[in-house]
Design an enzyme around this catalytic site. Structure first.
Site, short mmCIF file in Angstrom:
data_model
loop_
_atom_site.label_atom_id
_atom_site.label_comp_id
_atom_site.label_asym_id
_atom_site.label_seq_id
_atom_site.Cartn_x
_atom_site.Cartn_y
_atom_site.Cartn_z
N ASP A 137 -3.81 -9.50 37.63
CA ASP A 137 -3.74 -10.85 37.27
C ASP A 137 -4.92 -11.55 36.97
O ASP A 137 -4.74 -12.46 36.47
CB ASP A 137 -2.92 -11.38 38.72
N GLN A 144 9.20 -6.28 43.49
CA GLN A 144 8.92 -5.97 42.35
C GLN A 144 8.95 -4.68 41.89
O GLN A 144 9.65 -4.25 40.96
CB GLN A 144 7.82 -6.83 41.75
N ARG A 163 1.47 -21.70 38.53
CA ARG A 163 0.97 -20.40 39.33
C ARG A 163 -0.69 -20.16 39.18
O ARG A 163 -1.11 -20.41 38.05
CB ARG A 163 1.88 -18.94 39.13
N ARG A 197 7.59 -13.40 34.96
CA ARG A 197 6.56 -13.12 35.75
C ARG A 197 5.58 -11.82 35.32
O ARG A 197 6.22 -11.48 34.37
CB ARG A 197 7.01 -12.78 37.10
N ALA A 244 1.43 -11.40 34.65
CA ALA A 244 0.36 -12.07 34.27
C ALA A 244 0.75 -12.19 32.55
O ALA A 244 0.54 -13.31 31.96
CB ALA A 244 -0.96 -11.65 34.24
N ASN A 296 -4.60 -8.43 42.28
CA ASN A 296 -3.38 -8.14 41.83
C ASN A 296 -2.33 -8.32 43.00
O ASN A 296 -2.90 -8.88 44.04
CB ASN A 296 -3.50 -6.82 41.46
#
Ligand SMILES: CSC[C@H]1O[C@H](OP(=O)(O)O)[C@H](O)[C@@H]1O
Length: 371
Positions: free
Chosen positions: A248, A207, A102, A59, A61, A258
């Site tokens: 992102d 995260q 995604r 994960r 970007a 984001n």
């Protein structure tokens, strides 16, 4: 990627996505198992690759883009076709499938399109495979250089001893090496600087707790883990001199998508008079999105809110949930957008276009800030 002898955390994590020695599979560090377990996955099929991105086993970007490039090279070796045209058609189908995993991080489609373009420029299948191999490695190595340049520029924005608040994870695990939002902190650490980082845990997938505090604490960088609802108090206490976040997808006017919760951090920072910086490579800027309203926002499984990290559900099964994975921070709340070509300031429509002009001209971004 070379394995460093006695690697630093930064170097160790830069191998979290790589090809097997024979180039027939992709190996990733499974980020859903961190920080308790260090487990690697070997991806050989399109389904395994799709799931790895969809489930956030890989994960961030830039990391998603790097992994997808490796994925497509591995899948290209499995294509059976008689002509370059048929080969390319099948490759596009695989790329479309991976791209559907995604929607928000533009690096995914950017990397896949770059791989397809290089393949389409060849005249034989053998040349396509060679070009794809070179390109996926180039994408990875360029990201290391971009993150290093972003780290240099980002470091000019803070000073030794500063308190930095960050949200989600934008360190080596989200990129290649250094990271974007965390890059200046790793680089500063290498130069003997000390920072006090406050890491939002970042619900629902944590995260910040699982990855950012893991990366920073193992690198010897002071980090304090806080719940997302504590950001206001630590800012009010005067403990934060800057907010650094990743991105992102950055729209042409500077609106930035984001991790969900980022826009709230930006609003708090504005209220407390704290500079709020977005850090990311130009591969995350999408000039085809005029504003943040044009950025697709991924909606994820409600179970991530109710169940994911609990021994038992924290809400009744019939309770509806809203689980957008990202939000958009209005460009008016952003003090600067730090890219590998320098620090973009408002009006972003102009400064981002300047950055792209440099990128298109093939100019190196390192060491100068033309903006
Ligand atoms: C350096 S980009 C990292 C960026 O990606 C994260 O999203 P996710 O964990 O869902 O991939 C988050 O938005 C970070 O800022």
């Amino acid at each position: 990627m070379r394995k460093e002898a006695n690697p630093t955390m930064n170097e160790y994590l830069s191998d979290h996505v790589h090809l097997t020695d024979d180039g027939t599979a992709v190996v990733i560090l499974d980020q859903t198992q961190l920080p308790c377990r260090t487990e690697y996955l070997t991806l050989r099929t399109a389904q395994e690759m799709f799931d790895a991105i969809r489930l956030l086993q890989v994960r961030g970007a830039p990391a998603i883009g790097i992994c997808a490039a490796y994925d497509l090279y591995v899948l290209a070796q499995q294509v059976s076709s008689d002509t370059p045209e048929a080969f390319l058609t099948q490759l596009r189908q695989q790329a479309d499938y991976l791209a559907s995993s995604r929607p928000t991080a533009v690096n995914l489609s950017w990397a896949l399109n770059r791989m397809l373009d290089i393949a389409a420029a060849q005249t034989s299948i053998a040349d396509m495979l060679s070009a794809l191999h070179r390109e996926c490695i180039a994408i990875h190595e360029e990201d290391i250089a971009m993150c290093r340049a972003i780290s240099e520029y980002g470091l000019t924005l803070i000073k030794d001893g500063d308190g930095i608040l960050t949200h989600c994870n934008a360190g080596p695990l989200a990129t290649s090496r250094y990271g974007t939002a965390l890059g200046p902190l790793f680089l500063g650490k290498e130069r003997g600087m000390h920072f006090h980082v406050f890491s939002d845990e970042t619900r629902p997938l944590l995260q910040g707790a699982r990855l950012t505090s893991y990366e920073l604490s193992r690198a010897g960088i002071d980090v304090t883990l806080i719940c997302d609802n504590m950001a206001s108090l630590v800012m009010k206490n005067g403990w934060i001199q800057a907010c650094f976040v990743g991105c992102d997808r950055v729209a042409a006017n500077g609106d930035t998508a984001n991790k969900i919760g980022t826009s709230g951090v930006a609003i708090l920072a504005r209220h407390y008079g704290i500079p709020f910086y977005v850090l990311g490579p130009t591969s995350t800027i999408d000039l085809s999105c005029a504003t943040g309203a044009d950025i697709p926002i991924e909606q994820r499984d409600p179970e991530e809110i109710k169940q994911k990290f609990y021994a038992e559900p924290m809400a009744l099964p019939e309770v509806k949930c809203y689980n957008p994975a990202f939000d958009v921070t209005d460009q008016s709340l952003i003090s600067g957008i730090v890219t590998e070509y320098g620090i973009c300031r408002a009006p972003y429509t102009e400064s981002l276009r300047t950055v792209f002009a440099q990128k298109t001209a093939g100019q190196s971004g390192e060491g100068r800030n033309p903006l």
